[in-house]
Scaffold this active site. Structure first.
Site, PDB file in Angstrom:
ATOM      1  CB  CYS A   2      -0.865   0.019   1.240  1.00 56.37           C
ATOM      2  SG  CYS A   2      -1.724  -1.521   1.534  1.00 56.37           S
ATOM      3  NE  ARG A  27       4.553   1.577  -1.573  1.00 63.11           N
ATOM      4  CZ  ARG A  27       5.730   1.314  -1.043  1.00 63.11           C
ATOM      5  NH1 ARG A  27       6.809   1.808  -1.586  1.00 63.11           N
ATOM      6  NH2 ARG A  27       5.840   0.587   0.034  1.00 63.11           N
ATOM      7  CD1 TRP A  75      -1.878  -5.061  -4.363  1.00 64.39           C
ATOM      8  CD2 TRP A  75      -1.632  -6.236  -2.485  1.00 64.39           C
ATOM      9  NE1 TRP A  75      -1.634  -6.358  -4.714  1.00 64.39           N
ATOM     10  CE2 TRP A  75      -1.484  -7.106  -3.588  1.00 64.39           C
ATOM     11  CE3 TRP A  75      -1.523  -6.772  -1.202  1.00 64.39           C
ATOM     12  CZ2 TRP A  75      -1.228  -8.466  -3.455  1.00 64.39           C
ATOM     13  CZ3 TRP A  75      -1.269  -8.130  -1.058  1.00 64.39           C
ATOM     14  CH2 TRP A  75      -1.119  -8.959  -2.175  1.00 64.39           C
ATOM     15  CG  ASN A 101       1.613   1.142   3.710  1.00 61.96           C
ATOM     16  OD1 ASN A 101       0.433   1.321   3.443  1.00 61.96           O
ATOM     17  ND2 ASN A 101       2.601   1.714   3.043  1.00 61.96           N
ATOM     18  N   GLY A 102       1.185  -2.657   6.005  1.00 57.85           N
ATOM     19  CA  GLY A 102       1.713  -3.790   6.762  1.00 57.85           C
ATOM     20  C   GLY A 102       0.600  -4.717   7.193  1.00 57.85           C
ATOM     21  CD  GLU A 493      12.097 -11.341 -15.424  1.00 63.17           C
ATOM     22  OE1 GLU A 493      11.804 -12.096 -14.485  1.00 63.17           O
ATOM     23  OE2 GLU A 493      11.736 -10.148 -15.459  1.00 63.17           O
ATOM     24  CE  LYS A 497       8.521  -8.661 -16.006  1.00 65.54           C
ATOM     25  NZ  LYS A 497       9.458  -8.982 -15.018  1.00 65.54           N
ATOM     26  CD  GLU A 500       5.565  -9.747 -13.261  1.00 62.43           C
ATOM     27  OE1 GLU A 500       5.818  -9.486 -12.084  1.00 62.43           O
ATOM     28  OE2 GLU A 500       6.309  -9.392 -14.201  1.00 62.43           O
ATOM     29  CG  HIS A 516      12.123 -35.182 -18.997  1.00 60.25           C
ATOM     30  ND1 HIS A 516      12.332 -36.532 -19.177  1.00 60.25           N
ATOM     31  CD2 HIS A 516      13.293 -34.576 -19.319  1.00 60.25           C
ATOM     32  CE1 HIS A 516      13.581 -36.732 -19.564  1.00 60.25           C
ATOM     33  NE2 HIS A 516      14.185 -35.554 -19.659  1.00 60.25           N
ATOM     34  CE  LYS A 615       8.818  -1.843  -9.364  1.00 64.56           C
ATOM     35  NZ  LYS A 615       9.181  -2.745 -10.469  1.00 64.56           N
TER      36      LYS A 615
HETATM   37  C1  G6P Z   1       6.965  -8.140  -6.583  1.00 62.68           C
HETATM   38  C2  G6P Z   1       7.180  -7.339  -7.846  1.00 62.68           C
HETATM   39  C3  G6P Z   1       8.224  -8.024  -8.722  1.00 62.68           C
HETATM   40  C4  G6P Z   1       9.508  -8.222  -7.942  1.00 62.68           C
HETATM   41  C5  G6P Z   1       9.274  -8.967  -6.628  1.00 62.68           C
HETATM   42  C6  G6P Z   1      10.498  -8.914  -5.740  1.00 62.68           C
HETATM   43  O1  G6P Z   1       6.374  -9.362  -6.883  1.00 62.68           O
HETATM   44  O2  G6P Z   1       5.968  -7.208  -8.558  1.00 62.68           O
HETATM   45  O3  G6P Z   1       8.487  -7.226  -9.859  1.00 62.68           O
HETATM   46  O4  G6P Z   1      10.415  -8.946  -8.720  1.00 62.68           O
HETATM   47  O5  G6P Z   1       8.204  -8.350  -5.897  1.00 62.68           O
HETATM   48  O6  G6P Z   1      10.702  -7.570  -5.382  1.00 62.68           O
HETATM   49  P1  G6P Z   1      12.091  -6.938  -5.016  1.00 62.68           P
HETATM   50  O7  G6P Z   1      11.782  -5.498  -4.762  1.00 62.68           O
HETATM   51  O8  G6P Z   1      12.564  -7.655  -3.785  1.00 62.68           O
HETATM   52  O9  G6P Z   1      13.009  -7.137  -6.161  1.00 62.68           O
END
Ligand code: G6P
Length: 620
Positions: A2, A27, A75, A101-102, A493, A497, A500, A516, A615
């Site tokens: 958040c 966020r 969030w 937040n938290g 990765e 992407k 996501e 496999h 994020k």
């Molecule tokens: C969230 C973000 C990702 C990120 C991950 C780890 O899931 O959406 O983009 O890779 O957290 O975050 P960090 O800030 O530790 O790289």
């Protein structure tokens, strides 16, 4: 996850709060709210479900005259996203409003206790428990709000960053943190009995007004006064001396700069971001690597029995590339751990282990907890983070900042390549100390690494047609991404992407493992993305492509410029310049980022704010 914004001073608070919420929307974005003490002394709380723009629309006809206020973008953790569960939350008397937040882990038992004592609740959130607890504590102890907050927080288990308004005291804003970041901005208006303070869960809502910031530490509580006074103590009321830092971030970095989305801007920023990341670290003249974080602690690395890298999400993928390189170049065994798993196992950690945390935000709760566990067991901690002054760099013994600039798009792009190149520099720096590479090989690897930003630029310039091509794949329900060696993490990765931001299911796999299991999924509707550069296991991957072709899968390949064999077998092909096998990930990921971006756009997705994602994951 958040976002929090706060303001106290002489200006109208609302425009600052709303602008701050827009900056923080990356966020969390399921609901938002704002609270102010307005000119008539009324404590208002306005909230709405959805984006910050929905909040703005709902506030259009309301009193927004206050010069003190707090705001929040949510969030959801406890309670579904709706206006009732959105922050700020009132206390029962409506004298207090609070944003948080938290996660408060013992909120249920606290709520039962408070209900027994006559407090009633409107929402399902853990946050409302906090504000009621503060009010109840104040009533019980007959103390001021600052003391009541200190006492209340002592009985709280969990993580919090909070800000509180009290309508009986419109000249004071109180905030506190434990486990979730909170930054106080010291306004330029401070002095001669006048004060102005800004509050943010990160620096993005503050930087427009001041670059002087104080990072609140765990279990600290602060009171900001309109007359410019600032007091910070810990929960036991012991005075703390705040350190004012000067932020280097500039406002342009927080704007889209003509791009449709932050993600697209950040994809195109990568060549330059990596030039900045390597500046002063890769010495072109002497063909050397200078990482002060390693130089200052070289014995730790030279003697390390093992390196353990803890990370989450995209950062975990870059860590995997780092493992392959460090093992190859520096001959140290490297284990890559999901921080969320590592922290709850009882991992064997030796005092001569080096534990590296890789994290863009520097705030990921699981990564932070993982390194705290490693610290307790005596390991040396190294941080590779992007956000300056964040929790992980402060908790580690040494480290390297990425310096790729703020990353706002939820899907990580430039932080990924920044992490990978930093891990390459780290591997080279250790190899130099350990003398595990010949001088020629070392110089050649340094030389080629410094050419990578130009090769990234070439890759971006030569893959412009992806937007049209991506339209063809909006029908797809699944994608498979394949790579071998250094390109296996790139496959992971690339798949992440796509998942996501387009919400298409995608799986990354080591190409040879396909036999496999995943090969059963291949038919004429299955797009298979194969990273097939000329070097490495080229012939092997050509065979893997044959296996897919003979089952009618659609091949999208990433090949070395000038390749004809794989190109001839592909339905679509992205070219990248030739480079060392180990450095291919830095180039191969670029077309895959663009592919996921354009598929998501073609499907009408909000790429900067994909559903359910955040994020910075500051809760477990
Ligand atoms: C969230 C973000 C990702 C990120 C991950 C780890 O899931 O959406 O983009 O890779 O957290 O975050 P960090 O800030 O530790 O790289």
């Amino acid at each position: 996850m958040c976002g929090i914004v706060g303001y106290i001073g002489e200006q109208q608070a609302y425009p600052i709060l709303i602008k701050g919420l827009h900056r923080l929307e990356y966020r969390g974005y399921d609901s938002a709210g704002v609270s102010m003490i307005n000119a008539d002394g009324v404590l208002s709380v306005y909230k709405s479900k959805g984006k910050v723009s929905a909040l703005e629309a709902s506030v259009a006809d309301k009193d927004i005259s206050g010069t003190i206020g707090i705001a929040h973008t949510r969030w959801a953790t406890h309670g579904e996203p709706n206006a009732i569960n959105a922050h700020p939350h009132f206390s029962q008397s409506k004298n207090l409003s609070l944003v948080h937040n938290g996660i408060i882990e013992n909120y249920k038992s606290l709520r039962i206790e408070l209900e027994k004592n006559g407090m009633t609740f409107c929402s399902e959130t853990d946050t409302e428990v906090l504000v009621q607890l503060v009010e109840y504590t104040q009533q019980q102890h007959g103390c001021d709000l600052y003391r009541a907050t200190q006492l209340a927080l002592k009985s709280v288990v969990g993580a919090y960053a909070i800000a509180i308004l009290d309508k009986r005291n419109p000249d004071q804003l109180i905030c506190a943190r434990k486990g979730s970041p909170l930054i106080i901005g010291v306004g330029t208006n401070n002095g001669a009995g006048k004060g102005e303070f800004f509050l943010g869960s990160d620096a993005t809502p503050i930087i427009e007004y001041t670059n002087k910031v104080i990072y609140l530490q765990d279990e600290e509580i602060a009171i900001m006064n309109r007359n410019g006074d600032l007091k910070i103590t810990n929960l036991s009321n012991v005075k703390q001396t705040p350190q004012v830092h000067t932020l280097q971030m500039n406002l342009d970095e927080l704007e889209k700069g003509g791009y449709a989305h932050f993600m697209l801007k950040e994809i195109y920023e990568q060549p330059n971001a990596l030039r900045i990341c390597t500046k002063g670290r890769l010495n072109i003249v002497d063909k050397d690597v200078l990482l002060s974080g390693i130089i200052d602690h070289k014995e730790k690395f030279v003697k390390a029995r093992r390196i353990i890298i803890c990370a989450c999400g995209t950062s975990w993928h870059s860590a995997l590339i780092g493992k392959y390189f460090i093992e190859e170049a520096a001959q140290i065994p490297v284990e890559v751990e999901y921080a969320s798993e590592f922290r709850y196992r009882n991992p064997v950690i030796f005092p001569d282990d080096v534990v590296i945390a890789v994290s863009q935000s520097g705030e990921t709760a699981d990564t932070l907890a993982a390194i705290q566990l490693a610290k307790d067991k005596g390991a040396f901690l190294y941080g590779i983070c992007n956000v300056i002054g964040s929790s992980i760099p402060r908790a580690t013994d040494s480290g390297t900042y990425l310096h790729v600039g703020p990353e706002i798009g939820v899907a990580s792009t430039k932080a990924f390549t920044g992490q990978v190149i930093t891990l390459f520099m780290l591997g080279l720096a250790i190899a130099k100390e350990k003398k595990t590479l010949s001088e020629d090989m070392f110089h050649m690897l340094v030389d080629e690494l410094q050419k990578i930003p130009d090769k990234m630029q070439w890759t971006l310039d030569h893959n412009k047609g992806i937007d049209n091509f991506a339209q063809m794949f909006t029908y797809a329900r699944n994608f498979i991404y394949l790579g071998r060696g250094y390109n296996y993490p790139v496959a992971l990765e690339g798949a992440l992407k796509l998942k996501e931001i387009s919400y298409i299911h995608a799986e990354g796999y080591p190409a040879a493992e396909m036999k496999h299991g995943p090969i059963a999924l291949i038919d004429e509707e299955m797009p298979v993305v194969v990273i097939a550069p000329k070097r490495g296991m080229y012939d092997k991957i050509v065979s893997n492509i044959q296996e897919i072709k003979s089952r009618k899968g659609k091949i999208i390949s990433v090949v070395t410029e000038g390749d004809t064999i794989v190109k001839g077998m592909s339905d679509y092909c992205f070219e990248i310049p030739d480079t060392r096998d180990c450095y291919v990930p830095l180039l191969a990921i670029l077309p895959l980022q663009l592919l996921s971006y354009y598929v998501a756009i073609a499907k009408g997705r909000n790429v900067d704010q994909p559903r359910n994602l955040a994020k910075s994951v500051t809760v477990e």
